[in-house]
Design a protein around this motif. Structure first.
Motif, PDB file in Angstrom:
ATOM      1  N   LEU A  50       0.829  -1.211   0.000  1.00  0.00           N
ATOM      2  CA  LEU A  50       0.000   0.000   0.000  1.00  0.00           C
ATOM      3  C   LEU A  50       0.860   1.256   0.000  1.00  0.00           C
ATOM      4  CD1 LEU A  50      -3.268  -0.062   2.060  1.00  0.00           C
ATOM      5  CD2 LEU A  50      -2.828  -0.575  -0.328  1.00  0.00           C
ATOM      6  N   ASN A  51       1.938   1.207   0.774  1.00  0.00           N
ATOM      7  CA  ASN A  51       2.806   2.385   0.813  1.00  0.00           C
ATOM      8  C   ASN A  51       3.499   2.639  -0.516  1.00  0.00           C
ATOM      9  OD1 ASN A  51       2.329   3.538   3.309  1.00  0.00           O
ATOM     10  ND2 ASN A  51       3.578   1.984   4.338  1.00  0.00           N
ATOM     11  N   LYS A  52       3.824   1.560  -1.226  1.00  0.00           N
ATOM     12  CA  LYS A  52       4.416   1.732  -2.557  1.00  0.00           C
ATOM     13  C   LYS A  52       3.417   2.454  -3.466  1.00  0.00           C
ATOM     14  CE  LYS A  52       8.414  -0.436  -2.483  1.00  0.00           C
ATOM     15  NZ  LYS A  52       8.861  -1.701  -3.024  1.00  0.00           N
ATOM     16  N   TRP A 458       4.006  -9.880  -8.368  1.00  0.00           N
ATOM     17  CA  TRP A 458       3.860  -8.420  -8.256  1.00  0.00           C
ATOM     18  C   TRP A 458       4.501  -7.679  -9.418  1.00  0.00           C
ATOM     19  CZ3 TRP A 458       0.374  -6.393  -5.398  1.00  0.00           C
ATOM     20  CH2 TRP A 458       0.030  -6.957  -4.171  1.00  0.00           C
ATOM     21  N   PRO A 459       3.800  -6.661  -9.933  1.00  0.00           N
ATOM     22  CA  PRO A 459       4.510  -5.712 -10.792  1.00  0.00           C
ATOM     23  C   PRO A 459       5.623  -5.099  -9.929  1.00  0.00           C
ATOM     24  CG  PRO A 459       2.115  -5.330 -10.837  1.00  0.00           C
ATOM     25  CD  PRO A 459       2.386  -6.334  -9.745  1.00  0.00           C
ATOM     26  N   ALA A 463       5.701  -4.081  -5.648  1.00  0.00           N
ATOM     27  CA  ALA A 463       6.068  -5.269  -4.874  1.00  0.00           C
ATOM     28  C   ALA A 463       6.570  -4.847  -3.495  1.00  0.00           C
ATOM     29  CB  ALA A 463       7.148  -6.044  -5.618  1.00  0.00           C
ATOM     30  N   PRO A 464       6.324  -5.654  -2.479  1.00  0.00           N
ATOM     31  CA  PRO A 464       6.782  -5.264  -1.132  1.00  0.00           C
ATOM     32  C   PRO A 464       8.314  -5.201  -1.055  1.00  0.00           C
ATOM     33  CG  PRO A 464       5.819  -7.484  -1.101  1.00  0.00           C
ATOM     34  CD  PRO A 464       5.540  -6.907  -2.456  1.00  0.00           C
ATOM     35  N   PHE A 465       8.980  -6.031  -1.842  1.00  0.00           N
ATOM     36  CA  PHE A 465      10.442  -5.962  -1.971  1.00  0.00           C
ATOM     37  C   PHE A 465      10.783  -6.121  -3.438  1.00  0.00           C
ATOM     38  CE2 PHE A 465       9.730  -7.401   2.336  1.00  0.00           C
ATOM     39  CZ  PHE A 465      10.625  -6.628   3.069  1.00  0.00           C
ATOM     40  N   ASP A 466      11.976  -5.665  -3.823  1.00  0.00           N
ATOM     41  CA  ASP A 466      12.393  -5.806  -5.221  1.00  0.00           C
ATOM     42  C   ASP A 466      13.015  -7.171  -5.467  1.00  0.00           C
ATOM     43  OD1 ASP A 466      12.022  -2.960  -6.261  1.00  0.00           O
ATOM     44  OD2 ASP A 466      13.163  -2.655  -4.411  1.00  0.00           O
ATOM     45  N   PRO A 526       9.373  -9.982  -7.355  1.00  0.00           N
ATOM     46  CA  PRO A 526       9.639 -10.181  -8.786  1.00  0.00           C
ATOM     47  C   PRO A 526      10.937 -10.927  -9.114  1.00  0.00           C
ATOM     48  CG  PRO A 526       9.143  -7.871  -8.322  1.00  0.00           C
ATOM     49  CD  PRO A 526       9.182  -8.565  -7.011  1.00  0.00           C
ATOM     50  N   ILE A 527      11.973 -10.739  -8.308  1.00  0.00           N
ATOM     51  CA  ILE A 527      13.238 -11.417  -8.616  1.00  0.00           C
ATOM     52  C   ILE A 527      13.730 -12.224  -7.421  1.00  0.00           C
ATOM     53  CG2 ILE A 527      15.702 -11.072  -9.163  1.00  0.00           C
ATOM     54  CD1 ILE A 527      14.791  -8.633 -10.787  1.00  0.00           C
ATOM     55  N   GLN A 528      14.067 -13.469  -7.689  1.00  0.00           N
ATOM     56  CA  GLN A 528      14.637 -14.324  -6.637  1.00  0.00           C
ATOM     57  C   GLN A 528      16.091 -14.603  -6.981  1.00  0.00           C
ATOM     58  OE1 GLN A 528      12.192 -17.890  -6.570  1.00  0.00           O
ATOM     59  NE2 GLN A 528      10.290 -16.709  -6.393  1.00  0.00           N
ATOM     60  N   VAL A 529      16.925 -14.497  -5.984  1.00  0.00           N
ATOM     61  CA  VAL A 529      18.331 -14.865  -6.193  1.00  0.00           C
ATOM     62  C   VAL A 529      18.579 -16.100  -5.342  1.00  0.00           C
ATOM     63  CG1 VAL A 529      20.734 -14.125  -6.053  1.00  0.00           C
ATOM     64  CG2 VAL A 529      18.930 -12.453  -6.534  1.00  0.00           C
TER      65      VAL A 529
END
Ligand code: ATP
Ligand code: MG
Ligand code: MG
Ligand code: MG
Length: 564
Positions: A50-52, A458-459, A463-466, A526-529
């Motif tokens: 929501l904050n994003k 998430w777009p 997203a809550p985290f990148d 969106p991205i997992q490492v």
């Protein structure tokens, strides 16, 4: 942020009766919890989203010169009484009394309060235009809260309001908002259409809705893939018959002379205040019925049948005689009936006439004037219906209303006495517009449009985290040290550039790889490492895109660059 410290209560068993995908996934992935009907708690992940969205809203509002303010949620009744909405809005408004017995309500929206402050503070054209906005709680006792945060009884709204000296000014602010809304929904990664809202029946002012197509939506929109035509279903219905002559039937029509509320009241020997809304309804089933509505009686399609029973004071014949109406003239009744009633009050016309026959209603009526009325097909748009713009095939989709913009004109400023002195020294009402977006709906719509069987996708922008770094084996020192190093580096490097902020989550839980993979896909970063012993032997880590599930191995020392 460390997964082990973050409160992400994932949920396996979703209670029955929960259907919307966004609702299911937000519960499952630990974004929200329900307190009671239509009341939701946003947990850390949900609140980050929501904050994003709110940040995007703020940036785009500031870009068009809107200034952030904050208004109370608790309102004195008098202001709402002045515009009449205290009476016209029914159960949807939460009402209460303060300790002195004074009537109060909880704000469903803020047109009244905005116009009130404008009335107190704006005196001269020199102070205009103004655009004020807030991102703040609204309360509506929705009849059917549904779809998780799609329709709640308490929700946050970005609402902005423009104040201008004239209609040109309003046009400009309206256009600026429409453009900002395009940027906002695009940045939030939503598929959406801007559609004209309610047909401007009887000179109603312009308004547009922003509709995000998804099966979970409650509205229908009509789309043409060929030329991009997009319309709210009511608008489409009013436009399509022109292409389907079979659906049309013209009638020569003639409206009676105007009668004021007062005249009708006098005629019937009843108190004027009981005659705020008076309608003559001619329906195929019931014939013409004179309907007298008290001012506090809400008029809508559903209630109409009941209302007719309760409030008809005359037989159809008497009704026609009293009003001097010729049979055969008609006006739209049905879903827009309240608007027509409002219009008739505004224009001092005591009644409005309408006609319905099965699957059709009549459009194009101007009370008190001669006109050619037009029966309009109100059946569902058929596959065979062609685009009014280009003639190609149309399709209908379900959509969620994520935003709405309105030209209000003097609807609120006049009753609240928001007048200013123009250049020529004349007192004029401020011309107002209002513009709303529900960030929680944007988040839910984004999930409806972006998910797969494993969870949310998430777009990036909301997203809550990148990035989520996933060390697979916490017992392996190398895995942990590379993961920690990456975590620090990515955070540090990106956060040293003001414009390339990067928020990183590291799954440092002592869990099996399967659990970590499952949770990562569910919460939808969106991205997992992925850092596993096997790839580390080649000095590599894996980068996985949540949306496509594509993975690629990159050398550890190139990981930071590759992550972007
Ligand atoms: P709807 O037609 O879905 O009831 P509305 O037309 O009543 O919505 P507006 O008064 O236009 O809503 O409010 C502006 C925006 O606020 C909406 O476009 C939507 O994004 C959001 N919104 C409205 N009602 C709710 C709700 N009950 N829960 C969450 N968001 C809402
Ligand atoms: Mg509503
Ligand atoms: Mg709506
Ligand atoms: Mg709306």
């Amino acid at each position: 942020m460390r997964y082990s410290k973050l409160f992400i209560p994932t949920m396996r068993e979703i209670p029955s009766g929960i259907n919307a995908i966004s609702h299911i996934l937000m519960l499952k992935a630990g974004y929200v919890r329900q307190l009671a009907a239509g009341l939701f708690i946003f947990l850390p992940l949900g609140w980050r989203v929501l904050n994003k969205i709110n940040t995007i809203l703020k940036e785009e509002m500031e870009k068009i010169g809107a200034q952030e303010i904050s208004m109370p949620i608790l309102h004195p009744a008098e202001i709402w009484q002045q515009t009449g909405r205290w009476y016209t809005i029914k159960e949807e408004m939460f009402r209460l009394k303060d300790r002195t017995g004074r009537d109060m309500c909880l704000g469903m929206t803020h047109e009244e309060i905005m116009a009130w402050i404008a009335s107190k503070e704006i005196k001269s054209y020199r102070q205009l235009p103004q655009v004020w906005y807030q991102i703040q709680t609204k309360l509506r006792d929705e009849a059917r809260p549904r779809g998780g945060v799609l329709r709640t009884r308490e929700f946050i709204m970005k609402d902005s309001y423009s104040f201008d000296i004239d209609w040109e000014g309003l046009d400009k602010n309206y256009k600026l908002h429409a453009e900002a809304y395009h940027r906002i929904f695009t940045r939030c990664g939503l598929k959406y259409f801007q559609v004209e809202s309610d047909p401007g029946i009887m000179g109603d002012m312009e308004s547009h809705e922003f509709m995000a197509p998804t099966p979970a939506g409650e509205d229908d929109i009509v789309l043409c893939d060929h030329c991009g035509y997009a319309a709210n279903i009511e608008i489409a219905r009013s436009q399509l018959p022109t292409l389907s002559p079979l659906n049309m039937e013209y009638k020569e029509a003639h409206t009676p002379q105007k009668k004021s509320v007062k005249e009708v009241a006098e005629f019937l020997g009843l108190d004027e205040r009981y005659f705020i809304k008076t309608l003559l309804v001619i329906s195929e089933k019931n014939g013409p019925v004179l309907v007298m509505l008290r001012g506090d009686q809400e008029l809508n399609e559903k209630k109409l049948a009941r209302v007719i029973g309760e409030f008809s004071f005359a037989t159809p014949e008497q009704a026609l005689e009293i009003l001097g109406v010729e049979l055969g003239f008609v006006g739209p009744v049905g879903h827009k009936i309240k608007k027509i009633a409002d219009f008739s009050i505004e224009k001092g016309i005591a009644y409005v006439s309408g006609a319905n026959k099965k699957d059709y209603h009549l459009k194009g009526i101007i009370p008190g004037e001669h006109f050619d009325a037009q029966w309009t097909d109100i059946r569902k748009v058929k596959d065979k219906d062609k685009c009014p713009k280009c003639g190609s095939s149309l399709r209908i989709e379900k959509a969620i209303e994520v935003g709405n913009i309105f030209k209000l004109g003097t609807k609120y400023t006049e009753p609240l006495n928001a007048y200013f002195l123009d250049k020529d020294g004349k007192e004029k009402p401020i011309i107002m517009g209002s513009y709303g977006i529900g960030p929680a709906r944007v988040a839910a719509a984004a999930i409806e449009q972006n998910h797969d069987n494993d969870g949310i996708i998430w777009p990036k922008s909301i997203a809550p985290f990148d990035i989520e770094i996933i060390p697979l084996n916490m017992a392996d020192d190398k895995t942990v040290s590379i993961a920690e190093e990456l975590y620090e580096k990515v955070t540090e490097i990106y956060n040293s550039f003001a414009d390339r902020h990067m928020e990183v989550l590291i799954d440092d839980r002592d869990e099996r790889p399967g659990v970590k993979f499952k949770d990562a896909d569910l919460i939808g970063i969106p991205i997992q490492v992925i850092i596993g012993e096997k790839a580390l032997k080649e000095n590599k880590v894996e980068i996985k895109k949540r949306r496509t599930k594509e993975t690629k191995k990159v050398p550890v020392n190139k990981a930071v660059v590759e992550i972007v």
